[in-house]
Write a protein that holds these residues in place. Structure first.
Motif, PDB file in Angstrom:
ATOM      1  N   GLY A  22       0.818  -1.215   0.000  1.00 52.71           N
ATOM      2  CA  GLY A  22       0.000   0.000   0.000  1.00 52.71           C
ATOM      3  C   GLY A  22       0.845   1.255   0.000  1.00 52.71           C
ATOM      4  O   GLY A  22       0.567   2.214  -0.739  1.00 52.71           O
ATOM      5  N   ILE A  23       1.898   1.268   0.816  1.00 51.64           N
ATOM      6  CA  ILE A  23       2.773   2.436   0.885  1.00 51.64           C
ATOM      7  C   ILE A  23       3.522   2.623  -0.433  1.00 51.64           C
ATOM      8  O   ILE A  23       3.779   3.751  -0.853  1.00 51.64           O
ATOM      9  CB  ILE A  23       3.736   2.301   2.081  1.00 51.64           C
ATOM     10  CG1 ILE A  23       2.970   2.478   3.392  1.00 51.64           C
ATOM     11  CG2 ILE A  23       4.862   3.311   2.000  1.00 51.64           C
ATOM     12  CD1 ILE A  23       3.783   2.190   4.630  1.00 51.64           C
ATOM     13  N   CYS A  24       3.860   1.548  -1.098  1.00 51.85           N
ATOM     14  CA  CYS A  24       4.561   1.655  -2.388  1.00 51.85           C
ATOM     15  C   CYS A  24       3.622   2.033  -3.532  1.00 51.85           C
ATOM     16  O   CYS A  24       4.041   2.671  -4.498  1.00 51.85           O
ATOM     17  CB  CYS A  24       5.247   0.342  -2.715  1.00 51.85           C
ATOM     18  SG  CYS A  24       6.615  -0.032  -1.628  1.00 51.85           S
ATOM     19  N   THR A  25       2.359   1.656  -3.441  1.00 43.56           N
ATOM     20  CA  THR A  25       1.408   1.910  -4.517  1.00 43.56           C
ATOM     21  C   THR A  25       0.833   3.320  -4.472  1.00 43.56           C
ATOM     22  O   THR A  25       0.619   3.942  -5.511  1.00 43.56           O
ATOM     23  CB  THR A  25       0.261   0.878  -4.457  1.00 43.56           C
ATOM     24  OG1 THR A  25       0.820  -0.424  -4.538  1.00 43.56           O
ATOM     25  CG2 THR A  25      -0.734   1.083  -5.575  1.00 43.56           C
ATOM     26  N   CYS A  26       0.598   3.844  -3.293  1.00 47.36           N
ATOM     27  CA  CYS A  26      -0.078   5.141  -3.164  1.00 47.36           C
ATOM     28  C   CYS A  26       0.690   6.315  -3.779  1.00 47.36           C
ATOM     29  O   CYS A  26       0.061   7.177  -4.391  1.00 47.36           O
ATOM     30  CB  CYS A  26      -0.418   5.409  -1.704  1.00 47.36           C
ATOM     31  SG  CYS A  26      -1.804   4.413  -1.147  1.00 47.36           S
ATOM     32  N   PRO A  27       2.020   6.421  -3.653  1.00 52.75           N
ATOM     33  CA  PRO A  27       2.697   7.527  -4.351  1.00 52.75           C
ATOM     34  C   PRO A  27       2.558   7.448  -5.869  1.00 52.75           C
ATOM     35  O   PRO A  27       2.430   8.474  -6.538  1.00 52.75           O
ATOM     36  CB  PRO A  27       4.165   7.385  -3.946  1.00 52.75           C
ATOM     37  CG  PRO A  27       4.149   6.632  -2.688  1.00 52.75           C
ATOM     38  CD  PRO A  27       2.962   5.727  -2.771  1.00 52.75           C
ATOM     39  N   PHE A  28       2.554   6.233  -6.407  1.00 55.48           N
ATOM     40  CA  PHE A  28       2.350   6.072  -7.847  1.00 55.48           C
ATOM     41  C   PHE A  28       0.954   6.552  -8.246  1.00 55.48           C
ATOM     42  O   PHE A  28       0.790   7.265  -9.238  1.00 55.48           O
ATOM     43  CB  PHE A  28       2.534   4.609  -8.245  1.00 55.48           C
ATOM     44  CG  PHE A  28       2.211   4.338  -9.680  1.00 55.48           C
ATOM     45  CD1 PHE A  28       3.086   4.720 -10.677  1.00 55.48           C
ATOM     46  CD2 PHE A  28       1.024   3.721 -10.027  1.00 55.48           C
ATOM     47  CE1 PHE A  28       2.786   4.481 -12.009  1.00 55.48           C
ATOM     48  CE2 PHE A  28       0.715   3.475 -11.348  1.00 55.48           C
ATOM     49  CZ  PHE A  28       1.594   3.861 -12.342  1.00 55.48           C
ATOM     50  N   LEU A  29      -0.050   6.174  -7.452  1.00 55.17           N
ATOM     51  CA  LEU A  29      -1.413   6.620  -7.747  1.00 55.17           C
ATOM     52  C   LEU A  29      -1.540   8.131  -7.624  1.00 55.17           C
ATOM     53  O   LEU A  29      -2.264   8.768  -8.390  1.00 55.17           O
ATOM     54  CB  LEU A  29      -2.406   5.938  -6.810  1.00 55.17           C
ATOM     55  CG  LEU A  29      -2.639   4.456  -7.041  1.00 55.17           C
ATOM     56  CD1 LEU A  29      -3.575   3.898  -5.977  1.00 55.17           C
ATOM     57  CD2 LEU A  29      -3.212   4.223  -8.425  1.00 55.17           C
ATOM     58  N   LYS A  30      -0.833   8.709  -6.662  1.00 47.63           N
ATOM     59  CA  LYS A  30      -0.887  10.157  -6.480  1.00 47.63           C
ATOM     60  C   LYS A  30      -0.274  10.879  -7.679  1.00 47.63           C
ATOM     61  O   LYS A  30      -0.751  11.937  -8.069  1.00 47.63           O
ATOM     62  CB  LYS A  30      -0.171  10.548  -5.195  1.00 47.63           C
ATOM     63  CG  LYS A  30      -0.316  12.005  -4.853  1.00 47.63           C
ATOM     64  CD  LYS A  30       0.330  12.326  -3.530  1.00 47.63           C
ATOM     65  CE  LYS A  30       0.168  13.793  -3.207  1.00 47.63           C
ATOM     66  NZ  LYS A  30       0.866  14.169  -2.002  1.00 47.63           N
ATOM     67  N   TRP A  48      -3.826   8.981   1.201  1.00 49.31           N
ATOM     68  CA  TRP A  48      -3.025  10.202   1.141  1.00 49.31           C
ATOM     69  C   TRP A  48      -1.851  10.110   2.115  1.00 49.31           C
ATOM     70  O   TRP A  48      -0.721  10.468   1.775  1.00 49.31           O
ATOM     71  CB  TRP A  48      -3.899  11.409   1.470  1.00 49.31           C
ATOM     72  CG  TRP A  48      -3.147  12.693   1.456  1.00 49.31           C
ATOM     73  CD1 TRP A  48      -2.842  13.449   0.363  1.00 49.31           C
ATOM     74  CD2 TRP A  48      -2.593  13.359   2.592  1.00 49.31           C
ATOM     75  NE1 TRP A  48      -2.129  14.548   0.763  1.00 49.31           N
ATOM     76  CE2 TRP A  48      -1.966  14.531   2.118  1.00 49.31           C
ATOM     77  CE3 TRP A  48      -2.581  13.095   3.952  1.00 49.31           C
ATOM     78  CZ2 TRP A  48      -1.325  15.418   2.967  1.00 49.31           C
ATOM     79  CZ3 TRP A  48      -1.943  13.987   4.800  1.00 49.31           C
ATOM     80  CH2 TRP A  48      -1.322  15.128   4.301  1.00 49.31           C
ATOM     81  N   LYS A  49      -2.122   9.612   3.327  1.00 52.32           N
ATOM     82  CA  LYS A  49      -1.055   9.472   4.322  1.00 52.32           C
ATOM     83  C   LYS A  49      -0.016   8.437   3.880  1.00 52.32           C
ATOM     84  O   LYS A  49       1.182   8.630   4.070  1.00 52.32           O
ATOM     85  CB  LYS A  49      -1.636   9.084   5.675  1.00 52.32           C
ATOM     86  CG  LYS A  49      -2.419  10.195   6.314  1.00 52.32           C
ATOM     87  CD  LYS A  49      -3.086   9.744   7.580  1.00 52.32           C
ATOM     88  CE  LYS A  49      -4.011  10.830   8.091  1.00 52.32           C
ATOM     89  NZ  LYS A  49      -4.794  10.390   9.244  1.00 52.32           N
TER      90      LYS A  49
END
Length: 75
Positions: A22-30, A48-49
């Protein structure tokens, strides 16, 4: 007889794996969909966090992902 399959909630190793993904995927989605993570409450707030953690602590997250991958493959 039957092997008991636990969800990631009850298996700490699986829980850490899901958190790291999740932490690795969320910056890509952002980066791809910035409007998706503008809201900072609810589930989108959690994403977001996670994106902020992935952006600011990226060397540590990379080490954690590498360590998690090695532990999954070899242990």
């Amino acid at each position: 007889m039957y092997s008991l399959q636990l969800s990631a909630l009850f298996n700490f190793r699986s829980f850490l794996t899901v958190q790291m993904l999740g932490i690795c995927t969320c910056p890509f989605l952002k980066l791809q969909f910035p409007a998706l993570l503008e809201q900072r409450t609810g589930y989108r707030g959690f994403s977001w966090k996670a994106a902020r953690i992935g952006e600011h602590l990226s060397p540590w997250v990379a080490v954690g992902c590498f360590t998690m991958g090695v532990s999954i493959i070899f242990f």
